[in-house]
Design a protein around this motif. Structure first.
Motif, short mmCIF file in Angstrom:
data_model
loop_
_atom_site.label_atom_id
_atom_site.label_comp_id
_atom_site.label_asym_id
_atom_site.label_seq_id
_atom_site.Cartn_x
_atom_site.Cartn_y
_atom_site.Cartn_z
N LEU A 102 0.83 -1.21 0.00
CA LEU A 102 0.00 0.00 0.00
C LEU A 102 0.86 1.25 0.00
O LEU A 102 0.56 2.23 -0.69
CB LEU A 102 -0.94 0.00 1.21
N GLU A 103 1.94 1.22 0.77
CA GLU A 103 2.84 2.37 0.83
C GLU A 103 3.58 2.56 -0.50
O GLU A 103 3.94 3.67 -0.85
CB GLU A 103 3.85 2.21 1.97
N LEU A 104 3.79 1.46 -1.22
CA LEU A 104 4.47 1.56 -2.51
C LEU A 104 3.67 2.41 -3.48
O LEU A 104 4.24 3.16 -4.28
CB LEU A 104 4.69 0.15 -3.08
N TYR A 105 2.34 2.31 -3.41
CA TYR A 105 1.48 3.10 -4.29
C TYR A 105 1.62 4.60 -4.01
O TYR A 105 1.45 5.42 -4.91
CB TYR A 105 0.02 2.70 -4.11
N LYS A 106 1.91 4.95 -2.77
CA LYS A 106 1.97 6.36 -2.40
C LYS A 106 3.38 6.94 -2.52
O LYS A 106 3.58 8.12 -2.22
CB LYS A 106 1.48 6.52 -0.96
N SER A 107 4.33 6.13 -2.91
CA SER A 107 5.71 6.60 -2.99
C SER A 107 5.88 7.62 -4.11
O SER A 107 5.20 7.56 -5.14
CB SER A 107 6.67 5.41 -3.21
N ARG A 108 6.80 8.54 -3.89
CA ARG A 108 7.04 9.59 -4.88
C ARG A 108 7.49 9.02 -6.21
O ARG A 108 7.07 9.47 -7.27
CB ARG A 108 8.10 10.57 -4.34
N ASN A 109 8.34 8.00 -6.15
CA ASN A 109 8.88 7.42 -7.37
C ASN A 109 7.78 6.88 -8.27
O ASN A 109 7.77 7.13 -9.48
CB ASN A 109 9.86 6.30 -7.00
N MET A 110 6.83 6.14 -7.70
CA MET A 110 5.75 5.56 -8.48
C MET A 110 4.81 6.64 -9.04
O MET A 110 4.37 6.57 -10.19
CB MET A 110 4.94 4.58 -7.63
N LEU A 111 4.50 7.66 -8.22
CA LEU A 111 3.58 8.70 -8.66
C LEU A 111 4.21 9.58 -9.73
O LEU A 111 3.55 9.94 -10.71
CB LEU A 111 3.14 9.54 -7.46
N VAL A 112 5.47 9.93 -9.56
CA VAL A 112 6.15 10.75 -10.57
C VAL A 112 6.26 9.99 -11.89
O VAL A 112 6.07 10.54 -12.98
CB VAL A 112 7.55 11.18 -10.07
N LYS A 113 6.58 8.70 -11.79
CA LYS A 113 6.68 7.87 -12.99
C LYS A 113 5.35 7.85 -13.74
O LYS A 113 5.31 7.90 -14.99
CB LYS A 113 7.10 6.45 -12.60
N ALA A 114 4.25 7.77 -13.00
CA ALA A 114 2.93 7.78 -13.64
C ALA A 114 2.61 9.15 -14.23
O ALA A 114 2.06 9.25 -15.33
CB ALA A 114 1.86 7.39 -12.62
N LEU A 115 2.95 10.21 -13.52
CA LEU A 115 2.66 11.57 -14.00
C LEU A 115 3.42 11.92 -15.27
O LEU A 115 2.95 12.70 -16.10
CB LEU A 115 3.00 12.60 -12.91
N LEU A 116 4.60 11.33 -15.44
CA LEU A 116 5.42 11.64 -16.62
C LEU A 116 5.11 10.72 -17.81
O LEU A 116 5.81 10.75 -18.82
CB LEU A 116 6.91 11.55 -16.26
#
Length: 354
Positions: A102-116
């Motif tokens: 669950l914490e992996l979903y909220k990590s900056r790395n995963m969110l930035v990767k999705a946003l880009l």
């Protein structure tokens, strides 16, 4: 005969309460028009808010995560691999167990990767981060900051310090208001990923992308050790097979050079025997390596987690809107309550001053 004793203090207190209540009721009744006006104003403001407030769209993905470890030892087949410094077994227990996923979903790395990542918005190709900025009109709020107003994101190139700062703020906002990851039943491996946004297309695209990124990263990380072992074993097997082929060719060439050796001269047998020893040794090693290679493939399959998608967001998304009736009732109640509270505070203040 004893006379009943009356509690004069209690009677006086009850009398004061009743008188105070009547006084308050009379005071509020005298101000009924003012309270009514503020109730009407509150109701109007509530209806206005319901009209202005944009609906929120919810994209929800539901999937089941099934993990299987290799469990136990591979026995005799891991012997040759262990001698070469290769481990066939050992699942990555505890790496993403429990709430870690669950914490992996909220990590900056995963969110930035999705946003880009780039998405298709009705035929228009656009990065998700650019879509987010446009949907929430961030450039309008940056109108007094030229550097932010003119910022643009691209798929290529290293991020600047300013772009990193903007992404940090967007990630914080997404974690706070947009993305929700839950595991309702702790005993089951069913995970809900919800994305809420005023932009329906952004909500769906972002939800799809972040789920795909996290699941891919999760599988790669869980199977990283087994994949590395498989690659090393495959390299070793290919190397030994090449040496075995050379040994076979060497035996054949030795026999061709001396097809009819003199049996009384033992030294003539040495080259052939040496080649045969190399052949037998490489053959034995290859047999063990092939066994270990197959077991390594089994290990990789067992350590690969199964992610089964149960439900995924489909357009049109579920829409939540602040209705006019709700705005009317909530606004009217707040108008009446706040006006009554102000009048109450004002009367208490007057009584204290008097």
């Amino acid at each position: 005969m004893e006379q009943p004793i009356h509690n004069s203090a209690s009677d006086l207190s009850m009398k004061e309460v009743i008188l105070k209540f009547k006084s308050w009721s009379s005071y509020l009744w005298s101000k009924r028009m003012l309270i009514l006006i503020w109730t009407i104003i509150g109701a109007i403001l509530g209806i206005t808010y319901s009209i202005v407030k944009k609906p929120v769209y919810t994209a929800k993905a539901v999937f089941a995560l099934e993990e299987s470890g290799i469990g136990g030892s591979l026995g005799e087949y891991s012997g040759i691999a262990s001698m070469m410094g290769i481990s066939l077994g050992g699942s990555s227990e505890g790496l993403f167990t429990g709430e870690n996923i669950l914490e992996l979903y909220k990590s900056r790395n995963m969110l930035v990767k999705a946003l880009l990542k780039e998405g298709d918005f009705k035929g228009i190709k656009q990065l998700l981060v650019e879509r987010y900025i446009d949907s929430y009109k961030l450039r309008k709020s940056w109108s007094d900051k030229p550097r932010l107003r003119d910022i643009r994101f691209t798929k290529q190139g290293k991020l600047t310090l300013l772009q990193d700062s903007v992404l940090n703020e967007i990630v914080k906002a997404i974690n706070k208001n947009i993305l929700t990851v839950t595991k309702p039943d702790k005993s089951l491996s069913i995970i809900y990923v919800e994305t809420k946004s005023i932009d329906q297309l952004f909500a769906k695209k972002f939800n799809d992308q972040v789920v795909a990124n996290v699941n891919e990263y999760y599988v790669q990380t869980k199977t990283k050790k087994a994949s590395q072992n498989l690659a090393v074993l495959k390299f070793q097997t290919d190397s030994v097979r090449r040496e075995l082929n050379k040994s076979i060719a060497g035996v054949a060439s030795t026999i061709e050079i001396n097809p009819n050796p003199n049996l009384s001269r033992q030294s003539l047998k040495v080259p052939t025997q040496r080649r045969q020893v190399d052949f037998e040794a490489n053959k034995a090693i290859l047999v063990e390596l092939v066994k270990s290679l197959e077991m390594s493939k089994v290990s990789l399959r067992k350590e690969t987690p199964l992610i089964e998608v149960i439900d995924e967001p489909v357009l049109p998304l579920e829409k939540t809107k602040f209705g006019k009736l709700k705005g009317l009732l909530v606004g009217g109640f707040l108008g009446a309550f706040l006006s009554t509270l102000v009048l109450w505070i004002r009367k208490i203040t007057d009584e204290i001053l008097n």
